[in-house]
Scaffold this motif. Structure first.
Motif, PDB file in Angstrom:
ATOM      1  N   ASP A  45     -12.446  31.309 -21.592  1.00  0.00           N
ATOM      2  CA  ASP A  45     -13.315  30.901 -22.317  1.00  0.00           C
ATOM      3  C   ASP A  45     -13.019  29.594 -22.346  1.00  0.00           C
ATOM      4  OD1 ASP A  45     -14.214  32.813 -24.155  1.00  0.00           O
ATOM      5  OD2 ASP A  45     -13.059  32.308 -25.952  1.00  0.00           O
ATOM      6  N   LEU A  46     -11.357  28.477 -21.197  1.00  0.00           N
ATOM      7  CA  LEU A  46     -11.611  27.442 -20.620  1.00  0.00           C
ATOM      8  C   LEU A  46     -12.517  27.938 -19.297  1.00  0.00           C
ATOM      9  CD1 LEU A  46      -7.685  26.752 -22.509  1.00  0.00           C
ATOM     10  CD2 LEU A  46     -10.829  25.753 -22.661  1.00  0.00           C
ATOM     11  N   ARG A  47     -11.782  29.031 -18.727  1.00  0.00           N
ATOM     12  CA  ARG A  47     -12.824  28.808 -17.542  1.00  0.00           C
ATOM     13  C   ARG A  47     -13.859  28.581 -17.466  1.00  0.00           C
ATOM     14  NH1 ARG A  47      -7.182  32.382 -15.873  1.00  0.00           N
ATOM     15  NH2 ARG A  47      -6.131  31.241 -14.968  1.00  0.00           N
ATOM     16  N   ARG A  48     -14.470  29.642 -18.447  1.00  0.00           N
ATOM     17  CA  ARG A  48     -16.147  29.538 -18.498  1.00  0.00           C
ATOM     18  C   ARG A  48     -16.493  27.988 -18.398  1.00  0.00           C
ATOM     19  NH1 ARG A  48     -16.500  32.956 -22.111  1.00  0.00           N
ATOM     20  NH2 ARG A  48     -15.669  35.205 -20.620  1.00  0.00           N
ATOM     21  N   ALA A  49     -16.433  27.242 -19.489  1.00  0.00           N
ATOM     22  CA  ALA A  49     -16.434  26.424 -19.419  1.00  0.00           C
ATOM     23  C   ALA A  49     -15.744  25.152 -18.386  1.00  0.00           C
ATOM     24  CB  ALA A  49     -14.859  25.512 -20.870  1.00  0.00           C
ATOM     25  N   GLY A  50     -15.566  25.898 -16.782  1.00  0.00           N
ATOM     26  CA  GLY A  50     -15.191  24.896 -16.021  1.00  0.00           C
ATOM     27  C   GLY A  50     -14.070  24.228 -15.930  1.00  0.00           C
ATOM     28  N   VAL A  51     -12.929  24.362 -17.286  1.00  0.00           N
ATOM     29  CA  VAL A  51     -11.328  23.891 -17.034  1.00  0.00           C
ATOM     30  C   VAL A  51     -11.152  25.120 -15.702  1.00  0.00           C
ATOM     31  CG1 VAL A  51      -9.156  23.331 -18.368  1.00  0.00           C
ATOM     32  CG2 VAL A  51     -11.847  23.075 -19.119  1.00  0.00           C
ATOM     33  N   THR A 239     -17.093  20.782 -15.944  1.00  0.00           N
ATOM     34  CA  THR A 239     -17.451  21.343 -14.468  1.00  0.00           C
ATOM     35  C   THR A 239     -18.734  20.310 -15.066  1.00  0.00           C
ATOM     36  OG1 THR A 239     -18.484  23.041 -14.965  1.00  0.00           O
ATOM     37  CG2 THR A 239     -16.599  22.952 -12.648  1.00  0.00           C
ATOM     38  N   ASP A 240     -18.789  20.612 -16.099  1.00  0.00           N
ATOM     39  CA  ASP A 240     -20.755  19.494 -16.861  1.00  0.00           C
ATOM     40  C   ASP A 240     -20.325  18.554 -17.376  1.00  0.00           C
ATOM     41  OD1 ASP A 240     -21.972  21.825 -14.708  1.00  0.00           O
ATOM     42  OD2 ASP A 240     -21.663  22.939 -16.739  1.00  0.00           O
ATOM     43  N   GLY A 241     -19.121  18.591 -17.484  1.00  0.00           N
ATOM     44  CA  GLY A 241     -19.071  17.236 -18.331  1.00  0.00           C
ATOM     45  C   GLY A 241     -17.201  17.469 -18.980  1.00  0.00           C
ATOM     46  N   PRO A 242     -16.759  16.204 -19.776  1.00  0.00           N
ATOM     47  CA  PRO A 242     -15.471  16.578 -20.767  1.00  0.00           C
ATOM     48  C   PRO A 242     -16.279  17.344 -21.548  1.00  0.00           C
ATOM     49  CG  PRO A 242     -16.937  15.072 -21.331  1.00  0.00           C
ATOM     50  CD  PRO A 242     -17.365  14.878 -20.215  1.00  0.00           C
ATOM     51  N   VAL A 243     -15.074  18.560 -22.402  1.00  0.00           N
ATOM     52  CA  VAL A 243     -14.858  19.289 -23.578  1.00  0.00           C
ATOM     53  C   VAL A 243     -14.539  19.408 -24.411  1.00  0.00           C
ATOM     54  CG1 VAL A 243     -16.004  21.117 -21.627  1.00  0.00           C
ATOM     55  CG2 VAL A 243     -13.728  21.394 -22.179  1.00  0.00           C
ATOM     56  N   LEU A 244     -14.233  19.939 -25.570  1.00  0.00           N
ATOM     57  CA  LEU A 244     -13.125  19.562 -26.603  1.00  0.00           C
ATOM     58  C   LEU A 244     -12.738  20.881 -26.779  1.00  0.00           C
ATOM     59  CD1 LEU A 244     -11.326  17.176 -28.405  1.00  0.00           C
ATOM     60  CD2 LEU A 244     -13.432  17.878 -30.754  1.00  0.00           C
ATOM     61  N   PRO A 296      -4.066  18.086  -0.912  1.00  0.00           N
ATOM     62  CA  PRO A 296      -5.546  18.037  -0.318  1.00  0.00           C
ATOM     63  C   PRO A 296      -5.705  19.500  -0.432  1.00  0.00           C
ATOM     64  CG  PRO A 296      -4.470  17.048   1.082  1.00  0.00           C
ATOM     65  CD  PRO A 296      -3.368  17.301  -0.394  1.00  0.00           C
ATOM     66  N   ALA A 297      -4.600  20.531   0.070  1.00  0.00           N
ATOM     67  CA  ALA A 297      -4.904  22.144  -0.030  1.00  0.00           C
ATOM     68  C   ALA A 297      -5.663  22.921  -0.887  1.00  0.00           C
ATOM     69  CB  ALA A 297      -3.617  22.542   1.002  1.00  0.00           C
ATOM     70  N   ALA A 298      -4.938  21.912  -2.421  1.00  0.00           N
ATOM     71  CA  ALA A 298      -5.025  22.652  -3.525  1.00  0.00           C
ATOM     72  C   ALA A 298      -6.815  22.006  -3.904  1.00  0.00           C
ATOM     73  CB  ALA A 298      -3.731  22.389  -4.988  1.00  0.00           C
ATOM     74  N   GLN A 299      -7.164  21.017  -3.605  1.00  0.00           N
ATOM     75  CA  GLN A 299      -8.162  20.380  -4.100  1.00  0.00           C
ATOM     76  C   GLN A 299      -9.290  21.116  -4.546  1.00  0.00           C
ATOM     77  OE1 GLN A 299      -7.673  16.885  -4.204  1.00  0.00           O
ATOM     78  NE2 GLN A 299     -10.145  17.013  -6.281  1.00  0.00           N
ATOM     79  N   ASP A 300      -9.989  22.193  -3.402  1.00  0.00           N
ATOM     80  CA  ASP A 300     -11.015  22.824  -3.999  1.00  0.00           C
ATOM     81  C   ASP A 300     -10.866  23.764  -4.843  1.00  0.00           C
ATOM     82  OD1 ASP A 300     -11.644  23.186   0.010  1.00  0.00           O
ATOM     83  OD2 ASP A 300     -12.327  21.814  -1.820  1.00  0.00           O
ATOM     84  N   THR A 301      -9.856  23.942  -5.007  1.00  0.00           N
ATOM     85  CA  THR A 301      -9.556  25.271  -6.394  1.00  0.00           C
ATOM     86  C   THR A 301      -9.470  23.985  -7.621  1.00  0.00           C
ATOM     87  OG1 THR A 301      -7.582  25.323  -6.225  1.00  0.00           O
ATOM     88  CG2 THR A 301      -8.894  26.758  -4.749  1.00  0.00           C
ATOM     89  N   ARG A 302      -9.971  23.112  -7.942  1.00  0.00           N
ATOM     90  CA  ARG A 302      -9.007  22.072  -9.584  1.00  0.00           C
ATOM     91  C   ARG A 302     -10.168  21.065  -9.582  1.00  0.00           C
ATOM     92  NH1 ARG A 302      -7.260  16.732 -10.239  1.00  0.00           N
ATOM     93  NH2 ARG A 302      -5.604  16.771 -11.607  1.00  0.00           N
ATOM     94  N   THR A 303     -10.212  21.349 -10.762  1.00  0.00           N
ATOM     95  CA  THR A 303     -11.166  20.848 -11.689  1.00  0.00           C
ATOM     96  C   THR A 303     -10.888  20.060 -12.557  1.00  0.00           C
ATOM     97  OG1 THR A 303     -11.187  22.677 -13.452  1.00  0.00           O
ATOM     98  CG2 THR A 303     -13.098  22.890 -11.646  1.00  0.00           C
ATOM     99  N   GLY A 304      -9.507  20.409 -12.754  1.00  0.00           N
ATOM    100  CA  GLY A 304      -8.347  18.868 -13.307  1.00  0.00           C
ATOM    101  C   GLY A 304      -8.600  18.784 -15.031  1.00  0.00           C
ATOM    102  N   VAL A 305      -7.964  18.741 -15.073  1.00  0.00           N
ATOM    103  CA  VAL A 305      -7.987  18.401 -17.127  1.00  0.00           C
ATOM    104  C   VAL A 305      -7.168  16.695 -17.099  1.00  0.00           C
ATOM    105  CG1 VAL A 305      -6.209  19.487 -18.566  1.00  0.00           C
ATOM    106  CG2 VAL A 305      -6.657  20.948 -16.792  1.00  0.00           C
ATOM    107  N   MET A 306      -7.890  16.790 -19.021  1.00  0.00           N
ATOM    108  CA  MET A 306      -7.056  14.790 -19.255  1.00  0.00           C
ATOM    109  C   MET A 306      -6.759  15.720 -20.747  1.00  0.00           C
ATOM    110  SD  MET A 306     -10.015  13.229 -19.441  1.00  0.00           S
ATOM    111  CE  MET A 306      -9.322  12.062 -20.085  1.00  0.00           C
TER     112      MET A 306
END
Length: 307
Positions: A45-51, A239-244, A296-306
């Protein structure tokens, strides 16, 4: 995230975690399989939300709380990682070198500060369970408990450059709340907090004022909402903005007005984890956030988490 294979509510942590409960009459294998499936679905579900999610397997039988990795390590901007001392002896085996190795391989890690040796001195600080960290305002909030050493928290704040704010917090029955992240969640533009859990009225006001100082929308939670884990949520980058990310139970505990206020800041992503919540923690506890820069090698597959 850690996917458990032998999940069960931890008898050692039940001594001070009053949010724990026993499963209904199911055998251990049924409970473990349900927890495994809940984590699998939550990650999807988190991946589907772009996380972006790193999902590790835990097959150990001696780590009943392995599904809560945020208690044993945290990451911080600038390439810093902290490893923490755990109060319950059977939780100390949750620390994993392979997780730290992945962080070093895929992200820029400058240093790892390991406080875990202080368990021998009776000093405990269970990561972002014991502390709720405001990364923007550089504040670490902590409710006093046997899992939160003020001495060690002061040391952590000195090392990582946070302002410590410590307070007492109790549940509806007057029992100390074992982890701060049960009663509060700090997002970019909002904060969820059970202000009534802080019995000292002056201290309650101080905490609320400090949260508002950065311009956040402070949403007060009731004791019943705290008991339903409405405070145990985490803001993530999608990917489309912040989620909770929060549990379905937590989402349902919020009233329409609270949900509307939150939805002006984030998109709600409810996760069905009723078995996991038997252990006294919820979605926030299940996620160790990434605040590191990708290599850099991992940049393309990472969307980030905060957090």
């Amino acid at each position: 995230m850690i996917r458990p294979h032998h999940f069960t509510p931890n008898a050692q942590t039940a001594r001070d975690n009053h949010f724990q409960s026993q499963p209904a009459e199911h055998d251990a294998e049924t409970v473990a399989q349900a927890a495994h499936d809940e984590v699998t679905q939550a990650a999807e579900d988190l991946r589907r939300a772009g996380v972006h999610v790193h999902l590790f397997e835990d097959t150990g039988r001696e780590t009943p709380d392995s599904v809560f990795p945020n208690n044993w390590f945290s990451t911080h901007a600038g390439g810093h990682v902290a490893v923490y001392p755990m109060y319950s002896p059977n939780r100390r085996a949750e620390r994993r070198q392979d997780v730290l190795d992945l962080l070093k391989q895929q992200y820029r890690v400058q240093d790892i500060i390991d406080y875990s040796g202080l368990e021998q001195d009776g000093l405990f600080l269970e990561g972002t369970g014991a502390m709720v960290i405001d990364h923007l305002e550089r504040v670490a909030y902590a409710a006093r408990s046997r899992r939160t050493s003020e001495i060690l928290m002061e040391r952590f704040c000195t090392h990582f450059n946070y302002e410590p704010i410590v307070f007492d917090a109790v549940d509806a029955g007057g029992q100390p709340i074992y982890h701060t992240n049960v009663l509060m969640c700090i997002g970019t533009d909002f904060a969820l907090i059970g202000l009534d859990t802080i019995p000292d009225v002056a201290r309650r006001r101080d905490v609320a004022d400090r949260l508002r100082r950065g311009g956040r929308d402070v949403i007060d939670l009731t004791h019943d909402q705290i008991a339903a884990f409405a405070g145990n949520a985490i803001e993530l980058h999608g990917t489309d903005g912040p989620v909770l990310a929060l549990s379905s139970r937590a989402r349902n505990a919020l009233d329409a007005g609270q949900r509307a206020r939150l939805e002006t800041h984030v998109r709600l992503v409810p996760l069905d984890i009723p078995t996991i919540e038997l252990a006294g923690g919820s979605v926030r506890c299940m996620i160790a956030g990434l605040h590191l820069s990708a290599r850099p090698a991992a940049q393309d597959t990472r969307t980030g988490v905060m957090q």
